[in-house]
Design a protein around this motif. Structure first.
Motif, PDB file in Angstrom:
ATOM      1  N   TRP A   1       0.837  -1.204   0.000  1.00 43.53           N
ATOM      2  CA  TRP A   1       0.000   0.000   0.000  1.00 43.53           C
ATOM      3  C   TRP A   1       0.873   1.257   0.000  1.00 43.53           C
ATOM      4  CZ3 TRP A   1      -5.049  -0.580  -0.885  1.00 43.53           C
ATOM      5  CH2 TRP A   1      -5.636  -1.820  -0.607  1.00 43.53           C
ATOM      6  N   GLU A   2       1.920   1.244   0.821  1.00 41.64           N
ATOM      7  CA  GLU A   2       2.766   2.433   0.932  1.00 41.64           C
ATOM      8  C   GLU A   2       3.568   2.669  -0.343  1.00 41.64           C
ATOM      9  OE1 GLU A   2       0.999   3.938   3.461  1.00 41.64           O
ATOM     10  OE2 GLU A   2       2.834   5.096   3.046  1.00 41.64           O
ATOM     11  N   GLU A   3       4.063   1.588  -0.928  1.00 38.55           N
ATOM     12  CA  GLU A   3       4.805   1.740  -2.188  1.00 38.55           C
ATOM     13  C   GLU A   3       3.899   2.280  -3.302  1.00 38.55           C
ATOM     14  OE1 GLU A   3       8.080  -1.879  -1.669  1.00 38.55           O
ATOM     15  OE2 GLU A   3       6.460  -2.074  -3.103  1.00 38.55           O
TER      16      GLU A   3
ATOM     17  N   ARG B   1       1.294   4.152  -2.917  1.00 37.30           N
ATOM     18  CA  ARG B   1       1.023   5.572  -2.651  1.00 37.30           C
ATOM     19  C   ARG B   1       2.193   6.442  -3.130  1.00 37.30           C
ATOM     20  NH1 ARG B   1       1.404   9.355   1.670  1.00 37.30           N
ATOM     21  NH2 ARG B   1       2.531   7.926   3.027  1.00 37.30           N
ATOM     22  N   LYS B   2       3.411   5.989  -2.812  1.00 33.56           N
ATOM     23  CA  LYS B   2       4.599   6.779  -3.201  1.00 33.56           C
ATOM     24  C   LYS B   2       4.743   6.832  -4.728  1.00 33.56           C
ATOM     25  CE  LYS B   2       7.296   5.973   0.944  1.00 33.56           C
ATOM     26  NZ  LYS B   2       8.122   4.952   1.564  1.00 33.56           N
TER      27      LYS B   2
ATOM     28  N   TRP C   1      -5.386   6.104   4.684  1.00 34.37           N
ATOM     29  CA  TRP C   1      -4.548   5.791   3.524  1.00 34.37           C
ATOM     30  C   TRP C   1      -5.195   6.356   2.256  1.00 34.37           C
ATOM     31  CZ3 TRP C   1      -5.274   3.431  -1.134  1.00 34.37           C
ATOM     32  CH2 TRP C   1      -4.119   3.186  -1.883  1.00 34.37           C
TER      33      TRP C   1
END
Lengths: 442, 330
Positions: free
Chosen positions: A176-178, A180-181, A240
């Motif tokens: 999820w974080e990757e 988003r980035k 998120w």
């Protein structure tokens, strides 16, 4: 040995019993149409498929089915968002199509108006390796199959391979974080992510529900009577989404329906979007028209990634599962069942299945082994087994009519939509909790 | 045998009318039936009464009954009293839809009235091609709502909006120093914008009805009145306010009543343009009733939501008709 002569009436009685008893197998063996009254017409209402060739194939099969069954088979294709109003009107007036395409868990909603088709469904399941798990809670009501599962449209992230490579991702970001980035980096380059949070039946809920589930959120507890959405997991998922929306998404997505992202993707306006395989398949079939910024056919630059992403509490997708229901008011219930048997015969279903190239996969596991999967392009292989793990709304409780009500009111979708428009994550979840309590705990 | 009377009620003065003698023999029953005005009136009215009963009264009564039950699709309901109404009243989506319906109706009616009046005054003047302009005015009204709304939806499209493109080409959006906004306008993706867009489309569609009706009203005003007012030194505004407006008021009120009814119960436009989104910010009572009744299958609750329109519309119509009657009586 003397044989007793058979008069015409006895012959007809005997032949009728034989046909009724042997079903479709008998009909086909006899190479003779069954004795449906002359002029009998079977009316089937389905959505307009996102793969136009799939509807063309069904239309092509209609005369074959008519010949085999001895009755006129008529398909009607209507906008997906209009199928439900047509069913409601038909049930309330007691007249309309004999068979309707049923989405998601609609057999739960229309259970009083649907014929028990367990005999048809169980025979298909037995012959074709069993249905995927999602159909048990959605198409079986009180131990009876009220719809014959037909297919599943798997959703995945369609993305532009070269654009992600430009920002340093040789493979699609996994967590999820990757994501988003990566999305934020591409939006800065004028290539935002496209995602709808509008009131539309496909891409909005198939994004929102898995997002909630994959962060550990759920509508209710396993009993289905207690709303548990106001949890840490749901709030985290909303936070998120807020960040992702602002940093990575085309904010026009709040007004998109299920077609906007296809058009935006083909126009080269977005870097990625959640969709069925139709973006890739249409781009390939119209390769002369749909080109990238270098003038090359765009399909060569499209790939698919699994959604939901890793890094949360698990990966639980919601796919567009569907089937067919025979209406109780229909005067052609037996014919309708015979037709569904005919439609699911391997040699008939296969022709429709192959045309889809993975956009729609079968409801049974048998088709995972079909040779088509060896021939399809690598970006489509993801859909071969995608349907195995899909959930249905209402989770963690049973997928009842109440879950359909929450779905139809877009409560989960709107929870995210409200949050990305500025409502605090906690308030958006509290709003959803209030609305869900009115449904599940009333 | 008949008496002869000079002039009588209903006859022209000086004309003799023959009346039957009170003691004369009664006409046969069949003749009496055939000549009965009451029966004739009943016979002539019957088709209308049947049609109104079937298509207006029956659905209305059925709607009330449904609203008092918990009927859902394919399942007959049981009587639940006012539960559906209470449930709707406490629903935040219903409250938003209720509020939106008033905002939508108010602004659309104000805009349609003011722009329609302005257009009617313009069209009442003599200019070349007047008939062509008047006929083309009706186009938005003639095109089916669904089709014209689809066209508007494409114009407001979040990605390919021709309006945003035009604003960008004019420099009104973008990064130039005179730009009003750095980004494209969120026509349908922001709740406030989306409701405003719906009001604009409704105004575009409904304005010709106002203009044509008011134009018909304007043409009944005797030009001598304007001439007299002009001779008395009244300017354009005073002539409008003291001559045109008072004479146009009855027509205006009728048009406004019709418009309020249609706008308050509007469905197609919102259904096609926004589907009630984003996040329910453009739902009206009709679209929300449809969503609950048809999509969620809760026919009782859906009927209750739609019935919330009835008292409001009834009050509006009653007040305006009362005012109209008072005007006629004055």
């Amino acid at each position: 040995m003397m044989t007793k002569p058979v008069n015409r009436r006895q012959f007809l009685v005997g032949a009728g019993a034989a046909v009724a008893g042997s079903g479709l197998a008998g009909i086909l063996e006899a190479r003779r149409a069954p004795a449906y009254a002359q002029g009998t017409k079977l009316h089937i209402v389905r959505w307009v498929d996102f793969i136009p060739e799939a509807d063309v194939e069904l239309k092509r099969q209609a005369p074959e089915a008519s010949k085999a069954l001895g009755a006129e088979i008529v398909f009607e294709f209507i906008n997906a968002n209009d199928v439900q109003p047509r069913i409601t009107a038909a049930i309330q007036s007691g007249a309309g199509a004999d068979i309707f395409m049923l989405f998601y868990n609609w057999p739960q909603l229309y259970q009083n108006a649907l014929v028990d088709v367990s005999d048809v469904a169980e025979a298909i399941a037995k012959e074709q390796g069993g249905f995927y798990g999602v159909f048990q809670p959605s198409f079986r009501v009180g131990g009876r199959w009220l719809g014959v599962p037909h297919s599943i449209v798997g959703n995945a992230i369609a993305y532009r391979r070269s654009w992600f490579r430009e920002i340093g991702y040789d493979r699609f970001p996994e967590t999820w974080e990757e994501v988003r980035k990566a999305g934020a980096a591409l939006k800065k380059k004028g290539k935002p992510w496209g995602q709808t949070l509008g009131h539309t039946f496909g891409d909005a809920p198939t994004w929102a529900y898995p997002l909630m589930w994959s962060f550990g959120g759920a509508e209710t507890d396993p009993s289905g009577k207690k709303v548990v959405i106001n949890s840490k997991g749901t709030i985290e998922s909303v936070k998120w989404m807020q960040a992702f929306w602002k940093e990575a998404c085309d904010e026009g997505g709040l007004a998109w329906d299920d077609t906007n992202n296809n058009r935006a993707f083909h126009a080269g306006d977005i870097c990625a979007t959640l969709n069925g395989a139709s973006i890739y398949i249409v781009a390939k079939r119209q390769k002369d028209k749909i080109r990238d910024e270098r003038g090359e056919p765009m399909f060569q630059d499209i790939d698919h990634a699994f959604y939901p992403f890793k890094g949360g509490a698990g990966q639980y997708p919601l796919y567009f599962s569907n089937g067919h229901g025979v209406m109780k008011y229909s005067k052609n219930q037996k014919l309708a069942k015979d037709f569904l048997r005919w439609l699911h015969r391997k040699e008939n279903f296969e022709k429709w299945f192959v045309v889809n190239e993975g956009y729609s996969v079968a409801a049974t596991t048998y088709w995972e082994k079909h040779p088509m999967w060896d021939k399809v392009d690598p970006p489509l292989k993801l859909f071969q087994t995608a349907a195995r793990n899909t959930r249905i709304f209402g989770h963690a409780g049973p997928s009842t009519g109440k879950a359909t009500e929450a779905f139809s009111k877009y409560i989960i979708v709107d929870m995210y939509a409200k949050a990305v428009q500025g409502m605090k994550a906690e308030d958006a979840v509290r709003w959803a909790e209030t609305e869900l309590k009115r449904i599940y705990e009333a | 045998m008949t008496d002869r009377l000079a002039g009588g009620a209903g006859s022209a003065a000086g004309v003799e009318v023959a009346l039957p003698h009170p003691g004369a023999a009664r006409a046969p029953a069949r003749t009496r039936v055939l000549e009965s005005e009451r029966l004739l009136a009943a016979a002539l009215l019957a088709p209308t009464v049947v049609l109104l009963g079937l298509f207006i009264a029956y659905p209305f009564v059925m709607g009330i009954w449904l609203a008092l039950t918990d009927t859902s699709v394919g399942r007959p309901g049981r009587f639940v009293g006012l539960e559906n109404f209470v449930r709707a009243w406490t629903d935040s989506i219903f409250q938003a839809a209720f509020r939106n319906t008033f905002v939508y109706t108010f602004w659309a009616t104000v805009l349609k009235l003011s722009l329609g009046m302005w257009l009617a005054l313009l069209l009442n003047r003599h200019f070349r091609g007047k008939r062509l302009v008047r006929a083309s005015m009706l186009l938005p009204f003639i095109v089916p709502t669904v089709l014209s709304t689809f066209a508007w939806r494409w114009m407001f499209d979040p990605t390919f909006s021709v309006l945003n493109w035009t604003l960008y080409q004019l420099g009104l959006i973008g990064d130039r120093w005179w730009s009003l906004s750095p980004t494209k306008l969120p026509f349908l993706s922001d709740g406030t914008y989306a409701l405003a867009c719906a009001i604009v489309v409704n105004t575009w569609r409904g304005m010709p009805f106002f203009a044509i009706t008011l134009l018909a009203g304007l043409q009944t005003i005797n030009p001598d009145l304007h001439e007299a007012a002009a001779l008395d030194g009244a300017g354009g505004w005073k002539r409008f306010w003291y001559v045109t407006w008072p004479l146009l008021k009855p027509v205006t009120l009728v048009v406004v009543v019709f418009s309020v009814i249609q706008t308050f119960a509007d469905f197609q436009l919102i259904y096609v343009l926004t589907g009630g989104g984003p996040a329910n910010s453009t739902h009206l009572l009709a679209t929300y009733a449809y969503q609950v009744g048809v999509h969620s299958g809760l026919l009782g609750e859906g009927a209750a939501i739609s019935l919330f329109m009835f008292p409001v519309l009834f009050a509006v119509v009653w007040l305006q008709l009362r005012y109209l009657r008072r005007l006629e009586g004055a």
